[in-house]
Design an enzyme around this catalytic site. Structure first.
Site, PDB file in Angstrom:
ATOM      1  N   LYS A  13      -2.532 -12.083  -6.182  1.00  0.00           N
ATOM      2  CA  LYS A  13      -3.375 -13.073  -5.500  1.00  0.00           C
ATOM      3  C   LYS A  13      -4.854 -12.707  -5.665  1.00  0.00           C
ATOM      4  O   LYS A  13      -5.190 -11.522  -5.812  1.00  0.00           O
ATOM      5  CB  LYS A  13      -2.980 -13.201  -4.037  1.00  0.00           C
ATOM      6  CG  LYS A  13      -3.519 -12.131  -3.145  1.00  0.00           C
ATOM      7  CD  LYS A  13      -3.450 -12.466  -1.672  1.00  0.00           C
ATOM      8  CE  LYS A  13      -4.206 -11.355  -0.965  1.00  0.00           C
ATOM      9  NZ  LYS A  13      -4.297 -11.325   0.416  1.00  0.00           N
ATOM     10  N   LYS A  46       0.840  -1.210   0.000  1.00  0.00           N
ATOM     11  CA  LYS A  46       0.000   0.000   0.000  1.00  0.00           C
ATOM     12  C   LYS A  46       0.865   1.246   0.000  1.00  0.00           C
ATOM     13  O   LYS A  46       0.592   2.215  -0.687  1.00  0.00           O
ATOM     14  CB  LYS A  46      -0.895   0.025   1.243  1.00  0.00           C
ATOM     15  CG  LYS A  46      -2.036  -0.932   1.151  1.00  0.00           C
ATOM     16  CD  LYS A  46      -3.254  -0.413   1.856  1.00  0.00           C
ATOM     17  CE  LYS A  46      -4.407  -1.340   1.503  1.00  0.00           C
ATOM     18  NZ  LYS A  46      -5.681  -0.863   1.859  1.00  0.00           N
ATOM     19  N   LYS A  95     -10.672 -10.112  -2.545  1.00  0.00           N
ATOM     20  CA  LYS A  95     -12.016  -9.557  -2.589  1.00  0.00           C
ATOM     21  C   LYS A  95     -12.009  -8.040  -2.719  1.00  0.00           C
ATOM     22  O   LYS A  95     -13.034  -7.438  -2.999  1.00  0.00           O
ATOM     23  CB  LYS A  95     -12.810 -10.001  -1.358  1.00  0.00           C
ATOM     24  CG  LYS A  95     -12.119  -9.731  -0.060  1.00  0.00           C
ATOM     25  CD  LYS A  95     -12.727 -10.589   1.047  1.00  0.00           C
ATOM     26  CE  LYS A  95     -11.867 -10.511   2.285  1.00  0.00           C
ATOM     27  NZ  LYS A  95     -12.168 -11.488   3.282  1.00  0.00           N
TER      28      LYS A  95
HETATM   29  P1  AMP Z   1      -8.685 -12.162   4.653  1.00  0.00           P
HETATM   30  O1  AMP Z   1      -9.807 -12.205   3.699  1.00  0.00           O
HETATM   31  O2  AMP Z   1      -7.554 -11.293   4.184  1.00  0.00           O
HETATM   32  O3  AMP Z   1      -9.092 -11.930   6.062  1.00  0.00           O
HETATM   33  O4  AMP Z   1      -8.079 -13.637   4.621  1.00  0.00           O
HETATM   34  C1  AMP Z   1      -8.669 -14.697   5.334  1.00  0.00           C
HETATM   35  C2  AMP Z   1      -7.907 -15.988   5.096  1.00  0.00           C
HETATM   36  O5  AMP Z   1      -8.001 -16.348   3.710  1.00  0.00           O
HETATM   37  C3  AMP Z   1      -6.411 -15.898   5.415  1.00  0.00           C
HETATM   38  O6  AMP Z   1      -5.994 -17.110   6.021  1.00  0.00           O
HETATM   39  C4  AMP Z   1      -5.786 -15.711   4.067  1.00  0.00           C
HETATM   40  O7  AMP Z   1      -4.461 -16.192   4.032  1.00  0.00           O
HETATM   41  C5  AMP Z   1      -6.697 -16.553   3.170  1.00  0.00           C
HETATM   42  N1  AMP Z   1      -6.674 -16.065   1.767  1.00  0.00           N
HETATM   43  C6  AMP Z   1      -7.076 -14.847   1.321  1.00  0.00           C
HETATM   44  N2  AMP Z   1      -6.885 -14.734  -0.023  1.00  0.00           N
HETATM   45  C7  AMP Z   1      -6.345 -15.916  -0.434  1.00  0.00           C
HETATM   46  C8  AMP Z   1      -5.919 -16.437  -1.709  1.00  0.00           C
HETATM   47  N3  AMP Z   1      -6.023 -15.717  -2.824  1.00  0.00           N
HETATM   48  N4  AMP Z   1      -5.434 -17.700  -1.751  1.00  0.00           N
HETATM   49  C9  AMP Z   1      -5.335 -18.448  -0.627  1.00  0.00           C
HETATM   50  N5  AMP Z   1      -5.707 -18.019   0.599  1.00  0.00           N
HETATM   51  C10 AMP Z   1      -6.208 -16.774   0.712  1.00  0.00           C
END
Ligand code: AMP
Ligand code: TRP
Length: 331
Positions: free
Chosen positions: A196, A114, A199
């Site tokens: 990656k 960021k 969302k």
């Molecule tokens: P977050 O949405 O950032 O709170 O992520 C929640 C969980 O989802 C964490 O354990 C992240 O490492 C996993 N995660 C988020 N995006 C990905 C992705 N593109 N591939 C694999 N794991 C993901």
């Protein structure tokens, strides 16, 4: 008995990356480890490190809770709770901020990315976020933390903070181990396989959400970027987009990469993609049906109330002891 702790931020819609990198692994661990304890929370305090619309945040917090259950979490064996309902997270987060250095926080890629973009809306809580994440984990004496690959760095810092605290104040926090799945730990964007799947991504064609319908899933997989080589082969360097699709296939079906390559090596991308879309639909649509049942029922609130009660008991005790260790308050 071991304790397993993890969380997800209620920002945007949950994606296939969240499911394959984190939730699916959590459900699998629960099936395998019958004697262990599972703590899972919705990280709403983490969500407000970037601007959120209040009523949307509240709705998404419940959505994530319902989705966890819809994905197959055993409600009897999971302490499911909302982070902000346990005030000790913020309290311990502050103490841990006093045990982490600016230089360490500056090295975190999530922040660095960021900052490199010259984003002027970086809040101070976004910067100190890893200290709060460490608190989420250390508060419950977690043995294992199942996360996707992008959280590895935060987990390493959590371990460093715990060790530093233990070293100065004498042994107090358990030093946790990350659990990162072999396949599915890093699902990439369907349109740009160098990034990656996320969302918060602007182009919705790049990610599949857990709420996408059959038509949308099929369309997104069909239009996923591949290459002009036209041969099914697992080559994450020269065929990045395809390698990502093969990873998704492997993670969703629990087949090995070799099995998939062997099965599809003589057909084109079109048939491979059609089959992948079908596999995804077969997994995601039943999850959505369950989600709709859960979100309508009162049970979700009962589960979250129970989770709050259990989490609160742990957090309260640990925090009392922690303040005593640090010399805060009278006794
Ligand atoms: P977050 O949405 O950032 O709170 O992520 C929640 C969980 O989802 C964490 O354990 C992240 O490492 C996993 N995660 C988020 N995006 C990905 C992705 N593109 N591939 C694999 N794991 C993901
Ligand atoms: N920071 C994690 C993410 O962005 C979410 C999270 C917050 C978390 N606290 C946690 C994950 C504690 C595991 C354990 O994905």
């Amino acid at each position: 008995m071991k304790r397993i702790v993890s969380g997800i931020k209620p920002t945007g819609s949950l994606t296939l990356g969240n499911y394959l990198g984190a939730i699916k692994q959590f459900v699998k661990l629960q099936k395998e480890r019958k004697n262990d304890e599972f703590f899972l929370f919705i990280a709403d305090l983490h969500a407000i490190t970037t601007r959120q619309v209040p009523h949307e945040l509240r709705k998404r917090t419940l959505d994530v809770a319902a989705m966890y259950l819809a994905c197959g979490l055993d409600k009897e064996r999971t302490t499911l709770f909302i982070q902000s309902e346990i005030h000790e997270h913020a309290e311990l987060g502050y103490i841990l901020q006093s045990n982490v250095y600016m230089g360490e926080l500056e090295r975190m890629t999530q922040y660095k990315d960021k900052n490199d973009k010259n984003d002027t809306s970086i809040t101070s809580s976004l910067f100190t976020y890893p200290a709060l994440m460490a608190a989420d984990i250390l508060l419950y004496d977690a043995d294992y933390v199942p996360v996707g690959d992008d959280q590895k760095q935060h987990l390493e810092l959590t371990r460093d903070i715990a060790a530093r605290f233990n070293n100065y104040y004498s042994n107090f926090f358990k030093v946790p181990e990350p659990l990162i799945p072999e396949v599915g730990a890093r699902i990439m964007d369907l349109q740009n396989p160098d990034k990656k799947m996320s969302k918060s991504e602007n182009n919705p064609k790049g990610y599949i959400t857990l709420f996408d319908d059959e038509k949308t899933i099929t369309k997104k997989i069909k239009s996923a970027k591949t290459d002009s080589l036209g041969v099914i082969n697992y080559d994450p360097v020269n065929q990045k987009g395809l390698a990502n699709l093969i990873n998704i296939f492997a993670s969703v079906t629990d087949l090995s990469i070799n099995e998939i390559v062997n099965k599809y090596k003589n057909v084109g991308y079109k048939i491979f993609k059609e089959d992948l879309a079908k596999k995804l639909v077969d997994v995601l649509i039943p999850i959505q049906e369950k989600y709709h049942e859960i979100i309508k029922s009162n049970e979700l609130h009962e589960i979250l109330n129970k989770g709050r009660e259990i989490a609160n008991r742990y957090a309260n005790l640990k925090m009392k002891k922690c303040k005593r260790k640090v010399g805060l308050g009278r006794k």
